[in-house]
Write a protein that holds these residues in place. Structure first.
Motif, mmCIF file in Angstrom:
data_model
loop_
_atom_site.group_PDB
_atom_site.id
_atom_site.type_symbol
_atom_site.label_atom_id
_atom_site.label_comp_id
_atom_site.label_asym_id
_atom_site.label_seq_id
_atom_site.Cartn_x
_atom_site.Cartn_y
_atom_site.Cartn_z
ATOM 1 N N ILE A 48 0.842 -1.200 0.000
ATOM 2 C CA ILE A 48 0.000 0.000 0.000
ATOM 3 C C ILE A 48 0.872 1.243 0.000
ATOM 4 O O ILE A 48 0.637 2.198 -0.739
ATOM 5 C CB ILE A 48 -0.935 0.006 1.222
ATOM 6 N N TYR A 49 1.934 1.215 0.814
ATOM 7 C CA TYR A 49 2.776 2.393 0.958
ATOM 8 C C TYR A 49 3.919 2.404 -0.046
ATOM 9 O O TYR A 49 4.310 3.463 -0.535
ATOM 10 C CB TYR A 49 3.324 2.457 2.384
ATOM 11 N N ALA A 50 4.440 1.244 -0.363
ATOM 12 C CA ALA A 50 5.580 1.189 -1.276
ATOM 13 C C ALA A 50 5.216 1.684 -2.669
ATOM 14 O O ALA A 50 6.038 2.250 -3.372
ATOM 15 C CB ALA A 50 6.117 -0.237 -1.344
ATOM 16 N N ASP A 51 3.965 1.459 -3.089
ATOM 17 C CA ASP A 51 3.554 1.829 -4.440
ATOM 18 C C ASP A 51 3.088 3.275 -4.558
ATOM 19 O O ASP A 51 2.794 3.757 -5.653
ATOM 20 C CB ASP A 51 2.429 0.894 -4.921
ATOM 21 N N LEU A 52 2.978 3.979 -3.431
ATOM 22 C CA LEU A 52 2.548 5.374 -3.482
ATOM 23 C C LEU A 52 3.663 6.246 -4.062
ATOM 24 O O LEU A 52 4.835 6.035 -3.793
ATOM 25 C CB LEU A 52 2.217 5.890 -2.079
ATOM 26 N N SER A 53 3.284 7.219 -4.856
ATOM 27 C CA SER A 53 4.247 8.237 -5.254
ATOM 28 C C SER A 53 4.199 9.320 -4.182
ATOM 29 O O SER A 53 3.212 9.450 -3.452
ATOM 30 C CB SER A 53 3.875 8.840 -6.609
ATOM 31 N N TRP A 54 5.268 10.106 -4.110
ATOM 32 C CA TRP A 54 5.274 11.161 -3.093
ATOM 33 C C TRP A 54 4.125 12.138 -3.319
ATOM 34 O O TRP A 54 3.559 12.686 -2.371
ATOM 35 C CB TRP A 54 6.608 11.899 -3.114
ATOM 36 N N ASP A 55 3.768 12.394 -4.601
ATOM 37 C CA ASP A 55 2.696 13.335 -4.898
ATOM 38 C C ASP A 55 1.352 12.855 -4.382
ATOM 39 O O ASP A 55 0.452 13.656 -4.133
ATOM 40 C CB ASP A 55 2.598 13.574 -6.409
ATOM 41 N N GLU A 56 1.201 11.541 -4.222
ATOM 42 C CA GLU A 56 -0.054 10.998 -3.746
ATOM 43 C C GLU A 56 -0.241 11.147 -2.245
ATOM 44 O O GLU A 56 -1.339 11.019 -1.722
ATOM 45 C CB GLU A 56 -0.166 9.509 -4.126
ATOM 46 N N LEU A 57 0.854 11.402 -1.542
ATOM 47 C CA LEU A 57 0.740 11.584 -0.099
ATOM 48 C C LEU A 57 0.091 12.937 0.183
ATOM 49 O O LEU A 57 0.407 13.947 -0.457
ATOM 50 C CB LEU A 57 2.118 11.519 0.555
ATOM 51 N N HIS A 58 -0.783 12.955 1.115
ATOM 52 C CA HIS A 58 -1.515 14.181 1.424
ATOM 53 C C HIS A 58 -0.578 15.266 1.928
ATOM 54 O O HIS A 58 0.371 15.003 2.659
ATOM 55 C CB HIS A 58 -2.573 13.916 2.497
ATOM 56 N N ALA A 59 -0.900 16.540 1.544
ATOM 57 C CA ALA A 59 -0.139 17.668 2.080
ATOM 58 C C ALA A 59 -0.403 17.746 3.583
ATOM 59 O O ALA A 59 -1.530 17.598 4.042
ATOM 60 C CB ALA A 59 -0.580 18.957 1.389
ATOM 61 N N ARG A 60 0.653 17.979 4.335
ATOM 62 C CA ARG A 60 0.529 17.987 5.788
ATOM 63 C C ARG A 60 0.688 19.404 6.346
ATOM 64 O O ARG A 60 1.530 20.176 5.895
ATOM 65 C CB ARG A 60 1.599 17.069 6.407
ATOM 66 N N HIS A 61 -0.132 19.715 7.329
ATOM 67 C CA HIS A 61 -0.025 21.001 7.999
ATOM 68 C C HIS A 61 1.164 20.983 8.957
ATOM 69 O O HIS A 61 1.483 19.960 9.541
ATOM 70 C CB HIS A 61 -1.301 21.304 8.785
ATOM 71 N N LYS A 62 1.766 22.134 9.131
ATOM 72 C CA LYS A 62 2.907 22.227 10.037
ATOM 73 C C LYS A 62 2.447 22.103 11.488
ATOM 74 O O LYS A 62 1.467 22.727 11.893
ATOM 75 C CB LYS A 62 3.636 23.566 9.841
ATOM 76 N N THR A 63 3.150 21.293 12.250
ATOM 77 C CA THR A 63 2.826 21.139 13.662
ATOM 78 C C THR A 63 3.969 21.637 14.554
ATOM 79 O O THR A 63 3.778 21.815 15.743
ATOM 80 C CB THR A 63 2.555 19.663 14.003
ATOM 81 N N GLU A 64 5.149 21.836 13.960
ATOM 82 C CA GLU A 64 6.309 22.443 14.610
ATOM 83 C C GLU A 64 6.959 21.586 15.698
ATOM 84 O O GLU A 64 7.867 22.043 16.364
ATOM 85 C CB GLU A 64 5.939 23.817 15.198
ATOM 86 N N HIS A 65 6.487 20.343 15.877
ATOM 87 C CA HIS A 65 7.137 19.532 16.902
ATOM 88 C C HIS A 65 7.155 18.047 16.582
ATOM 89 O O HIS A 65 7.520 17.252 17.432
ATOM 90 C CB HIS A 65 6.458 19.750 18.265
ATOM 91 N N ARG A 66 6.801 17.671 15.390
ATOM 92 C CA ARG A 66 6.817 16.252 15.035
ATOM 93 C C ARG A 66 8.012 15.967 14.129
ATOM 94 O O ARG A 66 8.013 16.300 12.950
ATOM 95 C CB ARG A 66 5.505 15.850 14.360
ATOM 96 N N VAL A 67 9.010 15.350 14.723
ATOM 97 C CA VAL A 67 10.260 15.075 14.025
ATOM 98 C C VAL A 67 10.603 13.607 14.213
ATOM 99 O O VAL A 67 10.408 13.049 15.299
ATOM 100 C CB VAL A 67 11.406 15.950 14.578
ATOM 101 N N ALA A 68 11.087 12.953 13.158
ATOM 102 C CA ALA A 68 11.455 11.540 13.228
ATOM 103 C C ALA A 68 12.838 11.335 12.640
ATOM 104 O O ALA A 68 13.273 12.077 11.750
ATOM 105 C CB ALA A 68 10.435 10.671 12.486
ATOM 106 N N GLY A 69 13.532 10.315 13.147
ATOM 107 C CA GLY A 69 14.852 9.985 12.635
ATOM 108 C C GLY A 69 14.955 8.511 12.267
ATOM 109 O O GLY A 69 14.521 7.655 13.039
#
Length: 298
Positions: A48-69
């Motif tokens: 489901i996720y591997a076949d998605l293009s980046w353009d297909e991912l929904h635009a996300r609102h800025k939350t200013e504190h959600r960071v992942a590594g």
């Protein structure tokens, strides 16, 4: 029971079980038996996720504190990309960091992902006891996150062999004031480790508190001085033991954490990743082609 005394013992290469080593260890298995957890049943979740293009991912609102590594070597880049897609598809994120040993990443990435070349890292001694372990020095960098990301207070450390199946916004709402990190309890049969012991494959880290209390430096010093079976995971469990918040195994559903029917993040822990495309391709071929190639080998 009935056949006792008349059973021929085969080498474990003919029935190697990677998850739990029920039949013993093998460096060159001929038949791999996924006894217990059937990870390939979840292959559809990965696709489901591997076949998605980046353009297909929904635009996300800025939350200013959600960071992942994420941390990954070259042979893990596809997994890391798929996991990041699954994370972005389900949860609004401000920034995701890919820690690699290269300047160039082989796949197209959106602006919200930053690639960091960590090959010149300054934290771990190349002659140290864990530097050239099975995991290399790379996973140990999780202990250095407080120093590597001084601009952040909270960071989600997530293994690259994970698939995020639901919104994990709730993780970022946890009050981490008195904790160094939040993780799921690990219960590995037969493991003699200090309890409680946590699986750090998914870990919400209060890197501000770790930085202020010198936990990052303490953990790095331990890793440079002592050998650990699971390097940074063992060391972080040791240095943070009184300030770790236990979260549901639903956030880290893997072979090492407690069984759960409610999966939020699926973690394909272990050396074999049968959900990856190269595994699936073996079984996507027509029967005629599979049988034909087997006949040619004979």
């Amino acid at each position: 029971e009935i056949c006792a005394g008349h059973i021929k013992l085969l080498p474990c290469e003919y029935n190697y079980t990677p998850h739990g080593s029920i039949t013993g260890e093998s460096d060159d298995p001929l038949v791999i038996h996924y006894a217990g957890i059937k990870y390939w049943k979840h292959y559809s979740h990965y696709r489901i996720y591997a076949d998605l293009s980046w353009d297909e991912l929904h635009a996300r609102h800025k939350t200013e504190h959600r960071v992942a590594g994420y941390i990954g070597t070259k042979n893990q880049y596809a997994m890391m990309t798929a996991s990041a897609k699954s994370l972005l598809a389900n949860t609004r994120m401000d920034r995701i960091y890919f820690l690699t040993e290269d300047d160039e990443f082989p796949y197209e990435l959106p602006e919200c992902i930053t690639v960091m070349n960590v090959s010149e890292q300054k934290y771990f001694d190349p002659s140290g006891p864990n530097y050239h372990s099975t995991f290399s020095y790379m996973p140990m960098l999780r202990a250095a996150y407080p120093d590597m990301f001084p601009q952040y207070d909270i960071l989600l450390s997530i293994d690259n062999d994970t698939i995020v199946e639901q919104d994990i916004s709730g993780l970022f709402e946890i009050d981490m004031s008195n904790y160094y990190y939040a993780a799921a309890l690990e219960a590995r049969p037969g493991r003699k480790v200090q309890q409680p012991y946590f699986n750090t494959g998914v870990m919400l880290m209060n890197i501000e508190k770790m930085r202020n209390d010198g936990i990052d430096r303490k953990t790095i010093d331990l890793l440079n001085a002592n050998h650990y079976l699971n390097d940074s995971q063992d060391a972080l469990c040791e240095t943070c033991t009184d300030h770790i918040l236990m979260i549901s195994p639903a956030y880290n559903a893997c072979m090492f954490t407690a069984p759960t029917d409610h999966v939020i993040i699926r973690h394909f822990a272990g050396s074999h990743k049968p959900y990856m495309k190269q595994f699936a391709d073996l079984y996507d071929k027509p029967w005629d082609e599979i049988l034909g190639s087997a006949g040619e080998k004979q």
